[in-house]
Design an enzyme around this catalytic site. Structure first.
Site, PDB file in Angstrom:
ATOM      1  N   MET A   7       1.375  -0.682   0.219  1.00  0.00           N
ATOM      2  CA  MET A   7       0.379   0.156  -0.097  1.00  0.00           C
ATOM      3  C   MET A   7       0.210   1.396   0.488  1.00  0.00           C
ATOM      4  O   MET A   7       1.585   1.901   1.073  1.00  0.00           O
ATOM      5  CB  MET A   7      -1.073   0.167   1.596  1.00  0.00           C
ATOM      6  N   PHE A  57      -3.572   5.009 -10.474  1.00  0.00           N
ATOM      7  CA  PHE A  57      -2.823   5.824 -10.047  1.00  0.00           C
ATOM      8  C   PHE A  57      -3.676   6.610  -8.881  1.00  0.00           C
ATOM      9  O   PHE A  57      -4.841   6.678  -9.018  1.00  0.00           O
ATOM     10  CB  PHE A  57      -1.818   6.980 -10.434  1.00  0.00           C
ATOM     11  N   SER A  58      -3.078   7.866  -8.257  1.00  0.00           N
ATOM     12  CA  SER A  58      -4.056   8.526  -6.981  1.00  0.00           C
ATOM     13  C   SER A  58      -5.192   9.265  -7.746  1.00  0.00           C
ATOM     14  O   SER A  58      -5.280   9.254  -8.558  1.00  0.00           O
ATOM     15  CB  SER A  58      -3.076   9.127  -5.858  1.00  0.00           C
ATOM     16  N   ASP A  88      -0.080   5.448  -1.370  1.00  0.00           N
ATOM     17  CA  ASP A  88      -0.964   7.131  -0.872  1.00  0.00           C
ATOM     18  C   ASP A  88      -2.235   6.115  -0.878  1.00  0.00           C
ATOM     19  O   ASP A  88      -3.681   5.345  -0.835  1.00  0.00           O
ATOM     20  CB  ASP A  88      -1.494   7.042  -2.583  1.00  0.00           C
ATOM     21  N   TRP A 103       9.820   7.397   0.246  1.00  0.00           N
ATOM     22  CA  TRP A 103       9.883   6.638  -1.309  1.00  0.00           C
ATOM     23  C   TRP A 103      11.239   6.356  -1.006  1.00  0.00           C
ATOM     24  O   TRP A 103      11.454   5.220  -1.786  1.00  0.00           O
ATOM     25  CB  TRP A 103       9.671   7.416  -2.702  1.00  0.00           C
ATOM     26  N   TRP A 136       6.030  -2.184  -4.651  1.00  0.00           N
ATOM     27  CA  TRP A 136       5.029  -0.964  -5.127  1.00  0.00           C
ATOM     28  C   TRP A 136       4.981  -2.289  -7.102  1.00  0.00           C
ATOM     29  O   TRP A 136       5.686  -2.421  -7.156  1.00  0.00           O
ATOM     30  CB  TRP A 136       5.458   0.271  -5.924  1.00  0.00           C
ATOM     31  N   GLN A 179      -3.943   3.281  -2.794  1.00  0.00           N
ATOM     32  CA  GLN A 179      -2.741   2.679  -3.479  1.00  0.00           C
ATOM     33  C   GLN A 179      -2.572   0.808  -3.047  1.00  0.00           C
ATOM     34  O   GLN A 179      -1.810   1.102  -2.518  1.00  0.00           O
ATOM     35  CB  GLN A 179      -1.713   3.943  -3.613  1.00  0.00           C
TER      36      GLN A 179
HETATM   37  C1  FRU Z   1       2.661   9.663  -5.020  1.00  0.00           C
HETATM   38  C2  FRU Z   1       2.288   9.280  -6.019  1.00  0.00           C
HETATM   39  C3  FRU Z   1       1.603   9.681  -6.795  1.00  0.00           C
HETATM   40  C4  FRU Z   1       1.261   8.554  -7.817  1.00  0.00           C
HETATM   41  C5  FRU Z   1       1.055   7.018  -7.029  1.00  0.00           C
HETATM   42  C6  FRU Z   1       1.067   6.141  -7.310  1.00  0.00           C
HETATM   43  O1  FRU Z   1       3.368   8.534  -3.853  1.00  0.00           O
HETATM   44  O2  FRU Z   1       3.974   8.875  -6.504  1.00  0.00           O
HETATM   45  O3  FRU Z   1       1.749  10.626  -7.679  1.00  0.00           O
HETATM   46  O4  FRU Z   1      -0.176   9.000  -8.450  1.00  0.00           O
HETATM   47  O5  FRU Z   1       1.975   7.431  -5.701  1.00  0.00           O
HETATM   48  O6  FRU Z   1       1.569   4.834  -6.994  1.00  0.00           O
END
Ligand code: FRU
Length: 623
Positions: free
Chosen positions: A141, A199-200, A143, A403, A167, A159
């Site tokens: 997981m 994505f978000s 965002d 990150w 990821w 996410q």
């Molecule tokens: C932020 C991000 C967003 C994107 C998502 C992808 O952490 O990079 O910009 O939508 O993660 O998982």
């Protein structure tokens, strides 16, 4: 690979033309067409294929072949030498299916471990899984996104990778809660598709049915991301209270007018004065505003951000909310949340914000470009956005990681947790407007046991309290008022018997609140042979390594954000995290820590003077 194909074959060898076939005798036949393609034939009923994962392996391309144009390929780290854990791949009902697997050698260990099953065990296997913070049942997981309140339920979408604890394969995972603390896990609401990763983005309650899906349909706007199509904004709607979404057949609804590569994470809100929808999207190092009357046709209005705040970094995950200044509803201000990565003050990711005015078209910032204000002063507060449709309350939730090392934290079965939900408010100090982010009042339901102490504790040098809470499994809250001597250093260590310690203190000379996790427990993880996140193009895709100095550090916040000489601290500890809220959230600080046994010693310390600790309380927390 270590074993060869013939040796591996547990069942009968079948003839499949030129390909080598093996059957495990469990309803699965593997047809290896060299090392690049294997077809897995399923000939018995079963809900799932349980896929063995090894995180250090490269991604294989796995697809359930139904012959339809929208069959989606998932990237899965199938085990080649050793099996770390399993993930379930749902099969079409009926008992017969073919799954294609690319880029996994015929000799990989996964072929002897893949199983057909009707159930998947989601029982926790991780020592560090938080007790009371939201985490996914399994998988990765990052965002929180699309958060919305409707009919008594808070929807937390996020996410999510259901195919491994790193990821990849972005879906919108889904949990619901009625109190922001107890979360029920539901099936992912939006799955990766042929337009790319999901994505978000955000979700709104379309009260007047402007998009044509009925009054009060939930409408989600998100970014589809792929090498083929780039980053484009798409729409989906739900008429069953957010359980399932139907994607709009004419997606995308918005593409960048200038071909921008980084164009994502749409946040949509209703702008009442002009009765229109407004979308704010991150566009490289700025935010762009668009308007719409039906959530489908979007018109560009303006942009804000170039040269503002922490630069030069990628803007991500915007939010845009309105709040009263010092509680005065006649004095409203807009707040733009900007999540930035990489290069923030303690390295990697963090959340900053700008306050200002919005005329329905453009945002005007209160402060000069060089001013950066932070929503949280820890290293593990990112992608924070707010719920839609919560009336006057503005409630944000962060992802509790960074990150720089998110992919390699010492966790397996799941990876990624949310910070506690926070209620945002605006206060003024020295002529500036700031956002306070305080833990929501609902967190009080977590208190299971209370321990009180002497009303006043005077600390001259050191003062130690053992056994912070009964049956300590690393989930508790500490509340206190601290008054340090002017110019002194006052605070406390959270320690275990092994000497692993997180130091939390107010340094009055430097004017700082500090949380130091240098000696907090595990502080170095990952495999040093892998590239560092900063050295590769895509920070999400790498097997990012935590070099010791990315994790083992202290973070600090300016005490000038607070008033007075006594500081109220509310500290939440949960297995692998510490969150501090000072004076109602004027300072929030969120950090991961990985002690190898719970911190059960509280050692107050004072240097350069005395410290007064009042109203100390310790609560054991649980769900
Ligand atoms: C932020 C991000 C967003 C994107 C998502 C992808 O952490 O990079 O910009 O939508 O993660 O998982």
């Amino acid at each position: 690979m270590k074993k060869n194909l013939i040796y591996l074959a547990g069942g009968a060898m079948l003839a499949c033309g030129m390909a080598a076939c093996q059957s495990s005798g469990t309803g699965l036949t593997f047809e290896h067409q060299g090392d690049s393609l294997t077809l897995v034939h399923v000939s018995a009923p079963g809900k799932y294929l349980l896929l063995p994962i090894q995180e250090s392996c490269g991604e294989s391309q796995v697809r359930v072949e139904t012959g339809k144009a929208d069959d989606v390929t998932m990237d899965i780290r199938l085990a080649q030498d050793s099996v770390e854990y399993y993930v379930p791949l749902e099969l079409p009902q009926g008992g017969n299916a073919t799954v294609s697997v690319r880029k996994t050698p015929a000799g990989a260990i996964c072929w002897t471990h893949i199983q057909l099953a009707d159930t998947f065990d989601t029982g926790n296997t991780d020592y560090y899984r938080p007790v009371y913070h939201h985490t996914p049942l399994y998988g990765w997981m990052n965002d929180p996104n699309g958060m919305v309140y409707k009919d008594g339920e808070y929807h937390l979408y996020f996410q999510y990778n259901p195919y491994g604890s790193k990821w990849g394969n972005m879906h919108w995972g889904h949990s619901v809660s009625t109190d922001l603390m107890h979360w029920e896990h539901l099936k992912p609401a939006i799955a990766r598709d042929t337009l790319g990763h999901i994505f978000s983005g955000s979700t709104v309650v379309d009260k007047a049915g402007t998009a044509g899906y009925g009054d009060s349909a939930l409408v989600a706007l998100y970014t589809s991301a792929s090498d083929k199509h780039g980053q484009i904004q798409c729409m989906a709607y739900s008429t069953d209270n957010g359980r399932t979404f139907t994607k709009y057949e004419k997606n995308p609804v918005l593409t960048p007018f200038d071909g921008l590569k980084d164009f994502r994470d749409p946040k949509v809100f209703w702008y009442e004065p002009e009765k229109k929808w407004v979308m704010i999207v991150s566009a490289d190092k700025e935010m762009r505003f668009y308007a719409s009357h039906n959530l489908k046709d979007w018109e560009y209005m303006s942009a804000f951000g170039k040269g503002y705040g922490a630069q030069p970094n990628q803007f991500e995950c915007p939010d845009f909310v309105q709040l009263p200044v010092d509680g005065d509803k006649n004095k409203m201000k807009w707040v733009m949340l900007v999540n930035i990565n990489p290069g923030c003050m303690f390295g990697g990711s963090a959340t900053e914000y700008f306050t200002g005015d919005f005329d329905g078209k453009e945002f005007t910032c209160d402060t000069k470009p060089e001013v950066a204000k932070w929503l949280d002063y820890g290293k593990d507060h990112y992608a924070a956005v707010c719920f839609s449709n919560t009336g006057e309350r503005v409630i944000s939730i962060p992802w509790m990681s960074n990150w720089q090392y998110a992919n390699v934290t010492p966790i397996r079965q799941y990876r990624g947790a949310n910070g506690l939900p926070r209620e945002l408010s605006l206060y003024t100090k020295d002529g500036q407007t700031y956002v306070a982010a305080n833990v929501v009042k609902e967190a009080a339901v977590l208190r299971k046991d209370t321990r009180t102490f002497d009303p006043v504790i005077r600390v001259k040098d050191e003062y130690e309290i053992g056994g912070i809470v009964p049956d300590n499994d690393g989930a508790y809250e500490l509340e206190m008022d601290i008054t340090p001597d002017a110019g002194g250093v006052a605070g406390f260590d959270l320690m275990n018997a092994k000497g692993e310690t997180t130091k939390i203190y107010l340094d009055m000379k430097a004017g700082r609140l500090v949380m130091d996790r240098t000696e907090s427990g595990l502080t170095a993880f990952g495999d040093k042979s892998e590239p560092h996140a900063k050295e590769t193009d895509d920070h999400r895709k790498t097997m990012s390594v935590n070099y010791r100095n990315d994790f083992a550090l202290g973070t600090w916040a300016p005490l000038s954000l607070c008033e007075g000489k006594t500081y109220h601290l509310d500290v939440f500890v949960d297995k692998c995290s510490i969150e501090i809220f000072v004076d109602g959230g004027r300072i929030a600080m969120t950090n991961l820590v990985f002690p190898t046994a719970p911190y059960d010693i509280l050692r107050f310390r004072a240097e350069g003077g005395e410290a007064k600790i009042e109203n100390l309380k310790a609560y054991k927390l649980g769900l």
